[in-house]
Design an enzyme around this catalytic site. Sequence first.
Site, PDB file in Angstrom:
ATOM      1  N   ASP A 163      42.654  39.064  34.111  1.00 23.10           N
ATOM      2  CA  ASP A 163      42.408  38.861  35.543  1.00 23.10           C
ATOM      3  C   ASP A 163      41.405  39.928  35.975  1.00 23.10           C
ATOM      4  O   ASP A 163      41.116  40.869  35.229  1.00 23.10           O
ATOM      5  CB  ASP A 163      43.727  39.016  36.315  1.00 23.10           C
ATOM      6  CG  ASP A 163      43.538  38.903  37.822  1.00 23.10           C
ATOM      7  OD1 ASP A 163      42.912  37.927  38.267  1.00 23.10           O
ATOM      8  OD2 ASP A 163      43.994  39.799  38.554  1.00 23.10           O
ATOM      9  N   SER A 164      40.925  39.794  37.209  1.00 21.26           N
ATOM     10  CA  SER A 164      40.036  40.826  37.747  1.00 21.26           C
ATOM     11  C   SER A 164      40.771  42.145  37.931  1.00 21.26           C
ATOM     12  O   SER A 164      40.140  43.154  38.231  1.00 21.26           O
ATOM     13  CB  SER A 164      39.496  40.362  39.098  1.00 21.26           C
ATOM     14  OG  SER A 164      40.578  40.214  39.994  1.00 21.26           O
ATOM     15  N   CYS A 224      43.592  34.073  36.639  1.00 20.86           N
ATOM     16  CA  CYS A 224      42.769  34.344  37.818  1.00 20.86           C
ATOM     17  C   CYS A 224      42.133  33.028  38.251  1.00 20.86           C
ATOM     18  O   CYS A 224      41.396  32.401  37.475  1.00 20.86           O
ATOM     19  CB  CYS A 224      41.690  35.350  37.413  1.00 20.86           C
ATOM     20  SG  CYS A 224      40.480  35.710  38.683  1.00 20.86           S
ATOM     21  N   GLU A 236      45.495  45.719  44.558  1.00 17.25           N
ATOM     22  CA  GLU A 236      44.854  46.642  43.599  1.00 17.25           C
ATOM     23  C   GLU A 236      45.270  48.087  43.884  1.00 17.25           C
ATOM     24  O   GLU A 236      45.340  48.913  42.983  1.00 17.25           O
ATOM     25  CB  GLU A 236      43.326  46.531  43.680  1.00 17.25           C
ATOM     26  CG  GLU A 236      42.754  45.308  42.988  1.00 17.25           C
ATOM     27  CD  GLU A 236      43.006  45.304  41.491  1.00 17.25           C
ATOM     28  OE1 GLU A 236      42.573  46.229  40.794  1.00 17.25           O
ATOM     29  OE2 GLU A 236      43.675  44.354  41.018  1.00 17.25           O
ATOM     30  N   CYS A 269      45.523  32.634  44.647  1.00 17.24           N
ATOM     31  CA  CYS A 269      45.005  33.852  44.026  1.00 17.24           C
ATOM     32  C   CYS A 269      46.209  34.586  43.455  1.00 17.24           C
ATOM     33  O   CYS A 269      47.218  34.768  44.150  1.00 17.24           O
ATOM     34  CB  CYS A 269      44.305  34.717  45.077  1.00 17.24           C
ATOM     35  SG  CYS A 269      43.920  36.389  44.480  1.00 17.24           S
ATOM     36  N   HIS A 291      46.813  37.592  42.776  1.00 16.45           N
ATOM     37  CA  HIS A 291      47.203  38.840  43.432  1.00 16.45           C
ATOM     38  C   HIS A 291      48.249  38.593  44.537  1.00 16.45           C
ATOM     39  O   HIS A 291      49.118  39.420  44.786  1.00 16.45           O
ATOM     40  CB  HIS A 291      45.988  39.518  44.075  1.00 16.45           C
ATOM     41  CG  HIS A 291      45.112  40.281  43.125  1.00 16.45           C
ATOM     42  ND1 HIS A 291      44.297  39.671  42.212  1.00 16.45           N
ATOM     43  CD2 HIS A 291      44.945  41.619  42.957  1.00 16.45           C
ATOM     44  CE1 HIS A 291      43.639  40.604  41.529  1.00 16.45           C
ATOM     45  NE2 HIS A 291      44.018  41.790  41.953  1.00 16.45           N
TER      46      HIS A 291
HETATM   47  N1  DGL Z   1      43.388  37.344  41.092  1.00 17.16           N
HETATM   48  C1  DGL Z   1      42.219  36.593  41.282  1.00 17.16           C
HETATM   49  C2  DGL Z   1      42.480  35.122  41.581  1.00 17.16           C
HETATM   50  O1  DGL Z   1      43.493  34.587  41.210  1.00 17.16           O
HETATM   51  C3  DGL Z   1      41.065  37.093  42.067  1.00 17.16           C
HETATM   52  C4  DGL Z   1      41.053  38.358  42.798  1.00 17.16           C
HETATM   53  C5  DGL Z   1      39.651  38.918  42.990  1.00 17.16           C
HETATM   54  O2  DGL Z   1      38.967  38.560  43.957  1.00 17.16           O
HETATM   55  O3  DGL Z   1      39.279  39.708  42.146  1.00 17.16           O
HETATM   56  O4  DGL Z   1      41.658  34.477  42.154  1.00 17.16           O
END
Ligand code: DGL
Length: 266
Positions: free
Chosen positions: A14-15, A77, A155, A187, A189
Amino acid sequence: MDFNKNELSIGVFDSGMGGISVLGDLMKLMPNENFIYYGDSNNAPYGLKSVEEIVNLSINVCDFLISKGVKGIVIACNTATSAAVKILRKKYNIPIIGMEPAVKPAIRMAKNKKIVALATPITLKEKKFKNLLKKLNIEDDIIKIPAPELVCMVENGNIQGEKAKEQVENYFNNINLEEIGAIVLGCTHFVFLKDIIKNVLGYNIKIIDGNLGTAKHLKNILKNSNMIYKNNDNQRVEIYNSSNNEKMIELSYKLLEFIIKQDNIA
Ligand code: DGL
């Protein structure tokens, strides 16, 4: 004994921290499998980058995971999936599993009310999501909320408390909650903010994410391709992060524990 490819780990990336929420569900659903996780926190958020940048970053991460020896990769992600899944599938000859906002199950839950898709700007704007809405014929019933600040909250490890609450409140300020039947967390996160979102909305709205669906999808793929690691009673996980800050690794394990403790796997 011969080297058995099925004993290789599954790569997950993931990011940054978001994919840890997916990793937790993968570990619970497949206790026989080992995992290698890569969080690209140094380059987060992906959701504000160009498609080209996200593709290049995703290739770098996949190259790293493959150098570690993995039998498949989960793009944990939604943003990287929208931008890069096709290219990654062409480039690597192992299964690449992507994610998609769980709009389909949300339709059933919303009971003819509107659905909020909370995701990154890239996910909401990319063709993949537009095609999904078109296919399901619900373009007019979706309220899109791009929420990049929530990525940064997670984050930074802010998944509880006033700051996160305020941020969620801001995003829902102009939304008439009476109209909403379900919220899709598009997302990874945001899965960590589920309790806060529930709390803020204080309303009988269903909140759904795609994590378990993705985990089940991977399990099926491993089964159908005879790739399951059958005799492993000592599940291992390795976590890497592009930020050189040891704190990010600590936070990753803390967030993983948070997910592992949840009793969400039927
Ligand atoms: N966790 C990521 C997602 O599911 C993206 C978060 C980011 O913008 O880095 O889209």
